[in-house]
Write a protein that holds these residues in place. Structure first.
Motif, PDB file in Angstrom:
ATOM      1  N   ASP A 123      -3.140   6.219  -3.507  1.00  0.00           N
ATOM      2  CA  ASP A 123      -3.482   4.882  -3.032  1.00  0.00           C
ATOM      3  C   ASP A 123      -3.793   3.958  -4.194  1.00  0.00           C
ATOM      4  OD1 ASP A 123      -5.737   6.187  -3.683  1.00  0.00           O
ATOM      5  OD2 ASP A 123      -6.661   6.121  -1.685  1.00  0.00           O
ATOM      6  N   GLU A 124      -3.209   4.262  -5.370  1.00  0.00           N
ATOM      7  CA  GLU A 124      -3.431   3.420  -6.525  1.00  0.00           C
ATOM      8  C   GLU A 124      -2.205   2.550  -6.766  1.00  0.00           C
ATOM      9  OE1 GLU A 124      -4.656   4.692 -10.846  1.00  0.00           O
ATOM     10  OE2 GLU A 124      -5.679   5.940  -9.347  1.00  0.00           O
ATOM     11  N   LEU A 125      -2.443   1.307  -7.148  1.00  0.00           N
ATOM     12  CA  LEU A 125      -1.322   0.410  -7.424  1.00  0.00           C
ATOM     13  C   LEU A 125      -0.602   0.832  -8.713  1.00  0.00           C
ATOM     14  CD1 LEU A 125      -2.494  -3.232  -6.722  1.00  0.00           C
ATOM     15  CD2 LEU A 125      -0.605  -2.018  -5.660  1.00  0.00           C
TER      16      LEU A 125
ATOM     17  N   LYS B 278      -1.596 -11.957 -11.606  1.00  0.00           N
ATOM     18  CA  LYS B 278      -0.886 -13.208 -11.341  1.00  0.00           C
ATOM     19  C   LYS B 278       0.074 -13.046 -10.155  1.00  0.00           C
ATOM     20  CE  LYS B 278       1.336 -16.642 -14.292  1.00  0.00           C
ATOM     21  NZ  LYS B 278       2.103 -16.770 -15.532  1.00  0.00           N
ATOM     22  N   LEU B 279       0.770 -11.908 -10.127  1.00  0.00           N
ATOM     23  CA  LEU B 279       1.739 -11.694  -9.057  1.00  0.00           C
ATOM     24  C   LEU B 279       1.026 -11.484  -7.724  1.00  0.00           C
ATOM     25  CD1 LEU B 279       4.813 -11.409  -8.593  1.00  0.00           C
ATOM     26  CD2 LEU B 279       4.512  -8.958  -8.700  1.00  0.00           C
ATOM     27  N   ILE B 280      -0.100 -10.766  -7.775  1.00  0.00           N
ATOM     28  CA  ILE B 280      -0.831 -10.527  -6.533  1.00  0.00           C
ATOM     29  C   ILE B 280      -1.385 -11.845  -5.992  1.00  0.00           C
ATOM     30  CG2 ILE B 280      -2.821  -9.340  -5.524  1.00  0.00           C
ATOM     31  CD1 ILE B 280      -2.302  -7.082  -7.536  1.00  0.00           C
ATOM     32  N   GLU B 281      -1.707 -12.782  -6.916  1.00  0.00           N
ATOM     33  CA  GLU B 281      -2.180 -14.089  -6.447  1.00  0.00           C
ATOM     34  C   GLU B 281      -1.076 -14.866  -5.746  1.00  0.00           C
ATOM     35  OE1 GLU B 281      -3.971 -16.043  -9.813  1.00  0.00           O
ATOM     36  OE2 GLU B 281      -5.515 -14.472  -9.856  1.00  0.00           O
ATOM     37  N   VAL B 282       0.165 -14.658  -6.175  1.00  0.00           N
ATOM     38  CA  VAL B 282       1.296 -15.343  -5.534  1.00  0.00           C
ATOM     39  C   VAL B 282       1.396 -14.916  -4.074  1.00  0.00           C
ATOM     40  CG1 VAL B 282       3.808 -15.461  -5.432  1.00  0.00           C
ATOM     41  CG2 VAL B 282       2.638 -15.701  -7.612  1.00  0.00           C
ATOM     42  N   ASN B 283       1.294 -13.619  -3.853  1.00  0.00           N
ATOM     43  CA  ASN B 283       1.316 -13.129  -2.477  1.00  0.00           C
ATOM     44  C   ASN B 283       0.574 -11.801  -2.455  1.00  0.00           C
ATOM     45  OD1 ASN B 283       2.010 -12.039   0.071  1.00  0.00           O
ATOM     46  ND2 ASN B 283       3.792 -13.386   0.121  1.00  0.00           N
ATOM     47  N   LYS B 284      -0.409 -11.706  -1.579  1.00  0.00           N
ATOM     48  CA  LYS B 284      -1.255 -10.518  -1.652  1.00  0.00           C
ATOM     49  C   LYS B 284      -0.518  -9.237  -1.244  1.00  0.00           C
ATOM     50  CE  LYS B 284      -3.709 -11.124   2.797  1.00  0.00           C
ATOM     51  NZ  LYS B 284      -2.735 -11.949   3.485  1.00  0.00           N
ATOM     52  N   ALA B 285       0.687  -9.407  -0.676  1.00  0.00           N
ATOM     53  CA  ALA B 285       1.467  -8.214  -0.335  1.00  0.00           C
ATOM     54  C   ALA B 285       1.833  -7.410  -1.592  1.00  0.00           C
ATOM     55  CB  ALA B 285       2.731  -8.608   0.407  1.00  0.00           C
TER      56      ALA B 285
ATOM     57  N   GLY C 170      -0.127  -6.670  -3.769  1.00  0.00           N
ATOM     58  CA  GLY C 170      -1.274  -5.815  -4.044  1.00  0.00           C
ATOM     59  C   GLY C 170      -1.369  -4.647  -3.088  1.00  0.00           C
ATOM     60  N   ASP C 171      -0.375  -4.525  -2.189  1.00  0.00           N
ATOM     61  CA  ASP C 171      -0.351  -3.392  -1.260  1.00  0.00           C
ATOM     62  C   ASP C 171       0.445  -2.244  -1.864  1.00  0.00           C
ATOM     63  OD1 ASP C 171      -1.793  -4.675   0.622  1.00  0.00           O
ATOM     64  OD2 ASP C 171      -0.059  -5.333   1.814  1.00  0.00           O
ATOM     65  N   VAL C 172      -0.126  -1.052  -1.790  1.00  0.00           N
ATOM     66  CA  VAL C 172       0.595   0.127  -2.274  1.00  0.00           C
ATOM     67  C   VAL C 172       1.897   0.292  -1.486  1.00  0.00           C
ATOM     68  CG1 VAL C 172       0.486   2.625  -2.534  1.00  0.00           C
ATOM     69  CG2 VAL C 172      -1.535   1.238  -2.963  1.00  0.00           C
ATOM     70  N   GLU C 173       1.845  -0.076  -0.210  1.00  0.00           N
ATOM     71  CA  GLU C 173       3.001   0.137   0.672  1.00  0.00           C
ATOM     72  C   GLU C 173       4.250  -0.589   0.167  1.00  0.00           C
ATOM     73  OE1 GLU C 173       4.427  -0.156   5.279  1.00  0.00           O
ATOM     74  OE2 GLU C 173       2.970  -1.579   4.510  1.00  0.00           O
ATOM     75  N   THR C 174       4.045  -1.830  -0.323  1.00  0.00           N
ATOM     76  CA  THR C 174       5.181  -2.614  -0.825  1.00  0.00           C
ATOM     77  C   THR C 174       5.918  -1.846  -1.916  1.00  0.00           C
ATOM     78  OG1 THR C 174       3.886  -4.587  -0.400  1.00  0.00           O
ATOM     79  CG2 THR C 174       5.829  -4.835  -1.793  1.00  0.00           C
ATOM     80  N   TRP C 175       5.137  -1.299  -2.863  1.00  0.00           N
ATOM     81  CA  TRP C 175       5.747  -0.593  -3.989  1.00  0.00           C
ATOM     82  C   TRP C 175       6.318   0.742  -3.548  1.00  0.00           C
ATOM     83  CZ3 TRP C 175       6.601  -3.516  -8.034  1.00  0.00           C
ATOM     84  CH2 TRP C 175       5.842  -4.687  -8.155  1.00  0.00           C
ATOM     85  N   ALA C 176       5.639   1.372  -2.589  1.00  0.00           N
ATOM     86  CA  ALA C 176       6.144   2.653  -2.082  1.00  0.00           C
ATOM     87  C   ALA C 176       7.507   2.456  -1.426  1.00  0.00           C
ATOM     88  CB  ALA C 176       5.152   3.246  -1.090  1.00  0.00           C
ATOM     89  N   VAL C 177       7.672   1.324  -0.728  1.00  0.00           N
ATOM     90  CA  VAL C 177       8.962   1.061  -0.088  1.00  0.00           C
ATOM     91  C   VAL C 177      10.052   0.910  -1.148  1.00  0.00           C
ATOM     92  CG1 VAL C 177      10.264  -0.669   1.201  1.00  0.00           C
ATOM     93  CG2 VAL C 177       8.037   0.051   2.000  1.00  0.00           C
ATOM     94  N   ILE C 178       9.724   0.149  -2.213  1.00  0.00           N
ATOM     95  CA  ILE C 178      10.727  -0.043  -3.271  1.00  0.00           C
ATOM     96  C   ILE C 178      11.099   1.302  -3.871  1.00  0.00           C
ATOM     97  CG2 ILE C 178      11.202  -1.099  -5.508  1.00  0.00           C
ATOM     98  CD1 ILE C 178       9.391  -3.389  -4.734  1.00  0.00           C
TER      99      ILE C 178
END
Lengths: 363, 414
Positions: B75-77, B138-145, B147-155
């Motif tokens: 659960d770490e970014l 900076k990127l997480i400020e653009v869209n908090k998604a 900052g979700d582990v799930e987003t990166w896990a999908v990629i």
């Protein structure tokens, strides 16, 4: 004529017929009354002015898939394509449509207002050139709904007072929104609720209450036919289709404008055309989307012109001679309670909700 | 042994045989090329689409590489380096106008990816990366998604060049960081549709046998003049457009339609209890049976035509009853016709989609309707190809089973 000569001539003829000449332009649209309105308002005057021969292709329903295939085969045969705004966004997303600079490449309004200001918020994508505003709304059989005619979209979900079949489109878009509205969700909260899994379940649960009484349609012509046959007592479809059932075919049908969902239709130019073809396509677009042309189209079909400056120019129907303004979805009397299709939301949630919707249908 | 010009006979013979073979090949070449270009090639490319997933690696090459060391199950970014590689890739993609393609690809797996990529691009486009300032926050400020582990896990989960993801989706499962898992129950529909498609195709084939057999028998045994007339009656609907016939069934079967009107008129049912015989499975079965019937009758007819009537007479003169003569003598000889007709009808039925779409309502639609949807509406061609590949596989397996049981040599078209 001997055989070989005959063969040579016929082959040459076939070839010349098959290969579009440099003065041909293929314009893709939806067919039916809609294409006819474009033919009268845009194509005929344009051909007369420039001598360009316009070929019609009624493939707009599969435009996105076909353009993608053409692009992969590196052989784009279309010059200008009529699509709904959501499809224009997808084509733009996939790099299949040309980005337009609305101010320099489209005509300004007669009073000098720039095109982007004239179209205003309707420019929902950089590739999209708005043409008309249409709405998806309900029509009902005046003789089959009993003594009190429905005034609210929630009549669709009211089997007690309006028993009988109703037709809805076989897709989640619009139906989910109406279901939530009639389940007590405030209008500006609908998409927030629909974003959540619980909200989607809630909408499907509401649709479940009328599931056995619904005939699902997939072609725009279905509901008018079902209404005319008395198969359903009310049904959703595009407002222009209902106009022709009511005014042209004189069926006992009336409009229920409540909670009509506005949507846009317009042009895109495919990406990857040769410089010459692109120039011609842009020239056509400049001509066909000016203030007068857009107003002219409303003579043939009851869809609202996308330019603010066209609205005062809307006149009478070309054949029926009736005023068209009261039949426009944008008319103040019809637009008391409207709903704007949320492109961004459906671009994101379409696949997910559609899978749930289909699973629900199959139960 | 030598021929007249002095070359050995063996060599000369081989040469002339080779010439023969080449000539034969040249003769079938047009057909061979035609089949290759219009049949093998499209089906081949379709099959590769169902596993091809190179798009993620192509558009986000540095990110995919950087993500290799990241644990998508935790659960770490991902660390700063991953974010930096991603922004670099993302900016390149924006310049090539590829960023929304990857967004729509990932949106097939998780809703919201499409707008995440589209919206973020507007801001990320202008970033200057040369100052090496930290980029993660900076990127997480653009869209908090982000900052979700799930987003990166999908990629990461969908970054492999060859994926089983589409095939898993096609059987109501999904590719997750934790291996293949079932889709949530309220999204499971495809397996159900596959089973329904097979079941209904079998019913339709059975109906065609029941209705077609007597007709074919009549055609084969009546005098030439009457049977020709009858044959035209079979062929006439066969030549009529599919859409026209389907729409005609709509007029016949609908609530206010011909059949219901007739039944009400003769008093069999009351006006408020009209039969529901369209927009359901019944409607689909009736319309498709009618449409596919000629494909059953014609092969049956051509086989029955070759059965000499004297066999039946012989059986009867030897003391068989009518039934025994038919069942023991005539029927076994007509089985190859039934086989050919059944294969034709079944394979055509399994891929039908226009008729179910028009008269099928909700519980009468087939898997092909979903394939058509994914080809032309959702544009998820990978999933459509996987569904098509499974359908093709099912047909091939059934064909094999049929060959084992009945024997494909026993099938005759005439």
């Amino acid at each position: 004529m001997n055989l070989s000569k005959f063969l040579v001539t016929t082959t040459a003829l076939t070839l010349s017929a098959g290969i579009a000449s440099s003065q041909d332009m293929t314009i893709v649209s939806w067919g039916g009354a809609y294409s006819k309105s474009q033919l009268k308002a845009y194509h005929e005057p344009y051909s007369e002015k420039t001598g360009v021969n316009i070929i019609n292709d009624d493939s707009s329903a599969e435009a996105v898939a076909k353009l993608r295939a053409m692009n992969e085969a590196n052989n784009v045969t279309w010059d200008v394509v009529d699509v709904v705004a959501a499809d224009a966004m997808r084509l733009c997303d996939e790099g299949l449509a040309l980005e337009i600079d609305h101010d320099t490449q489209l005509a300004p309004a007669p009073d000098g207002t720039s095109a982007s200001e004239d179209f205003g918020e309707l420019i929902v994508s950089d590739c999209f050139i708005p043409q008309i505003v249409y709405s998806t709304t309900f029509g009902y059989r005046t003789d089959l709904v009993g003594d009190t005619a429905p005034t609210s979209v929630c009549a669709v979900f009211d089997l007690e007072n309006y028993p009988g079949k109703r037709s809805l489109e076989k897709r989640p878009i619009n139906n989910m929104e109406w279901a939530l509205l009639c389940d007590g969700v405030a209008k500006d909260e609908v998409y927030n609720v629909l974003e959540t899994s619980e909200g989607q379940d809630r909408a499907l649960a509401k649709l479940d209450t009328i599931k056995d009484s619904v005939v699902w349609w997939s072609a725009g012509a279905d509901t008018p036919q079902l209404l005319a046959d008395g198969e359903v007592i009310m049904g959703s479809t595009y407002n222009g289709r209902l106009f022709s059932v009511i005014e042209e075919q004189k069926q006992p049908v009336a409009m229920l404008w409540d909670a009509q969902v506005f949507d846009l239709d317009g042009w895109i130019i495919p990406a990857g055309l040769s410089a010459e073809r692109q120039k011609r396509a842009l020239d056509y677009i400049y001509f066909a989307t000016d203030t007068q042309r857009l107003a002219d189209q409303a003579k043939y079909i009851s869809y609202g012109p996308a330019r603010a400056s066209s609205a005062p120019l809307v006149g009478k129907h070309a054949d029926l001679g009736i005023d068209m303004a009261p039949h426009m979805p944008t008319d103040p009397n019809n637009a008391k309670n409207t709903f704007l299709y949320n492109y961004e939301f459906w671009a994101d949630y379409r696949d997910d909700i559609d899978a749930k919707f289909q699973a629900w249908l199959a139960q | 042994m030598e021929v007249a010009d002095g070359t050995p006979l063996k060599k000369s013979l081989a040469r002339s045989l080779r010439k023969e073979k080449l000539r034969a090949l040249a003769l079938i070449a047009p057909l061979l090329i035609f089949v290759l270009v219009t049949f093998v090639l499209p089906i081949g490319t379709m099959l590769t689409r169902s596993i091809d997933n190179s798009i993620v690696e192509e558009i986000l090459p540095r990110t995919v590489l950087a993500l290799e060391d990241w644990n998508e199950k935790g659960d770490e970014l991902p660390n700063e380096m991953v974010f930096r590689s991603f922004v670099e890739d993302f900016q390149d993609a924006i310049a090539d106008k590829n960023h929304t393609k990857i967004g729509s690809r990932l949106n097939y797996e998780v809703s919201g990816m499409s707008s995440l990529f589209r919206k973020s691009a507007r801001k990320v486009k202008k970033w200057d990366l040369t100052d090496n300032a930290p980029i993660k926050q900076k990127l997480i400020e653009v869209n908090k998604a982000w900052g979700d582990v799930e987003t990166w896990a999908v990629i990461k989960t969908h970054s492999v060049a060859l994926t089983n993801g589409y095939f898993l989706n096609a059987v109501d499962m999904q590719r997750t960081p934790f291996g293949a898992q079932a889709q949530p129950e309220n999204k499971q529909v495809l397996v159900k549709l596959f089973i329904r498609t097979l079941k209904m195709s079998l019913i339709i084939t059975g109906m065609c046998i029941l209705l077609g057999y007597p007709v074919a028998w009549l055609l084969a045994n009546l005098s030439n003049r009457t049977s020709n007339l009858l044959l035209i009656l079979v062929l006439l609907p066969f030549w009529t457009s599919l859409l026209v016939r389907t729409s005609a069934w709509k007029v016949m079967l609908q609530n206010q339609g011909v059949i219901n009107d007739l039944l009400v008129w003769i008093g069999l049912i009351t006006d408020d209890s009209r039969l529901e015989i369209i927009n359901n499975q019944f409607g689909t079965i009736v319309a498709m049976t009618h449409i596919l019937l000629p494909f059953m009758i014609l092969p049956m007819y051509s086989v029955m035509k070759t059965i000499p009537p004297s066999y039946l007479r012989a059986a009867k003169s030897l003391g068989a009853t009518n039934w025994t003569a038919f069942w023991r003598v005539y029927f076994p000889q007509s089985v190859p016709g039934i086989g050919a007709g059944s294969i034709l009808v079944f394979i055509l039925a399994i891929g039908y989609y226009i008729t179910p779409e028009i008269v099928g309502g909700t519980d009468g639609i087939f898997i092909s309707n979903r394939i058509a949807y994914h080809i032309s509406s959702s544009l998820n061609w990978g999933l459509a190809s996987a569904l098509g590949a499974i359908l093709l596989g099912v047909v091939l397996i059934l064909y094999w089973v049929y060959d084992k049981i009945v024997g494909i040599d026993n099938v005759k078209l005439g």
